[in-house]
Design an enzyme around this catalytic site. Structure first.
Site, PDB file in Angstrom:
ATOM      1  N   GLU A  96      -1.004 -16.306 -10.555  1.00 44.47           N
ATOM      2  CA  GLU A  96      -0.143 -15.357 -11.255  1.00 44.47           C
ATOM      3  C   GLU A  96       1.343 -15.577 -10.979  1.00 44.47           C
ATOM      4  O   GLU A  96       2.186 -14.913 -11.572  1.00 44.47           O
ATOM      5  CB  GLU A  96      -0.549 -13.927 -10.867  1.00 44.47           C
ATOM      6  N   CYS A 132      -6.484  -5.213  -7.574  1.00 41.37           N
ATOM      7  CA  CYS A 132      -6.303  -4.827  -6.174  1.00 41.37           C
ATOM      8  C   CYS A 132      -5.750  -5.982  -5.339  1.00 41.37           C
ATOM      9  O   CYS A 132      -5.144  -5.745  -4.298  1.00 41.37           O
ATOM     10  CB  CYS A 132      -7.617  -4.311  -5.600  1.00 41.37           C
ATOM     11  N   HIS A 133      -5.917  -7.204  -5.817  1.00 42.32           N
ATOM     12  CA  HIS A 133      -5.388  -8.362  -5.078  1.00 42.32           C
ATOM     13  C   HIS A 133      -3.862  -8.390  -5.071  1.00 42.32           C
ATOM     14  O   HIS A 133      -3.261  -9.102  -4.275  1.00 42.32           O
ATOM     15  CB  HIS A 133      -5.941  -9.668  -5.673  1.00 42.32           C
ATOM     16  N   TYR A 151       0.841  -1.199   0.000  1.00 44.00           N
ATOM     17  CA  TYR A 151       0.000   0.000   0.000  1.00 44.00           C
ATOM     18  C   TYR A 151       0.874   1.247   0.000  1.00 44.00           C
ATOM     19  O   TYR A 151       0.595   2.218  -0.694  1.00 44.00           O
ATOM     20  CB  TYR A 151      -0.943   0.005   1.213  1.00 44.00           C
ATOM     21  N   ASN A 189     -12.627  -0.527  -5.278  1.00 44.70           N
ATOM     22  CA  ASN A 189     -12.472  -0.900  -6.684  1.00 44.70           C
ATOM     23  C   ASN A 189     -13.648  -1.773  -7.134  1.00 44.70           C
ATOM     24  O   ASN A 189     -13.816  -2.880  -6.636  1.00 44.70           O
ATOM     25  CB  ASN A 189     -11.133  -1.649  -6.824  1.00 44.70           C
TER      26      ASN A 189
END
Length: 181
Positions: A171, A144-145, A113, A136
């Site tokens: 990912e 956002c993850h 963040y 979001n």
């Protein structure tokens, strides 16, 4: 592609089975993704849509191939498939800046963040960045993850930490902590 002045008149709600639950894809009449969530959060998403787009009619149907196809490919293991999804979001100028910056975090990478606040040129706005991240409406597409704690740990995700872990694992992101599924 994130903003538009004309609110949608018709929104289409599609349901997509994924390995981590049924996803809700809400698209407008021009084929842009307007909202994404999970069926366990459907009531909250419908309330959000009613507040954000009060004149829009929400109907059941299929998302256009330009939206649905990339989601199918993503959940089948292509971590970059969602980069092509057209989306539009309604938010403040600050939120839009945060969401656009989230899209610069590549699949397989994470950012804190504090790092996100620095990227937008507001290093002291860590809490505001967190709130914008949580607001979001097109999660996963606006990733956002991929935002984690400064110490590398998983922190809040509207869909729940087990889903966040699964998305980051898909990912190929390296994480410090482990959570129970």
């Amino acid at each position: 592609m994130p903003t538009t002045n004309a609110p949608p008149e018709i929104l289409t709600l599609d349901r997509l089975a994924t390995p981590i639950g049924t996803a809700l894809l809400v698209t407008d009449e021009q084929g842009f993704l307007r909202a994404f969530n999970w069926t366990d959060y459907e009531a909250a998403m419908r309330a959000w849509i009613a507040r954000r787009y009060p004149k829009a009619r929400l109907t059941d149907g299929k998302a256009p191939p330009a939206v649905r196809g990339p989601f199918e490919a993503y959940f089948q293991g292509d971590p970059r498939a969602l980069e092509t999804v057209p989306w539009r979001a309604s938010g403040t100028a600050f939120q839009l800046k945060v969401w656009e910056t989230l899209c610069t975090i590549p699949a397989g990478e994470t950012l804190s963040y504090a790092g996100l606040a620095q990227r937008i040129g507001r290093p002291s706005a860590v809490r505001a960045v967190g709130l914008a991240n949580g607001a979001n409406p097109v999660a996963v597409v606006v990733p956002c993850h991929r935002v984690i704690g400064t110490n590398g740990s998983l922190t809040g995700y509207g869909g729940g930490l087990p889903r966040k872990r699964w998305l980051l694992d898909l990912e190929g992101a390296a994480l410090k902590d482990q959570i129970a599924a």
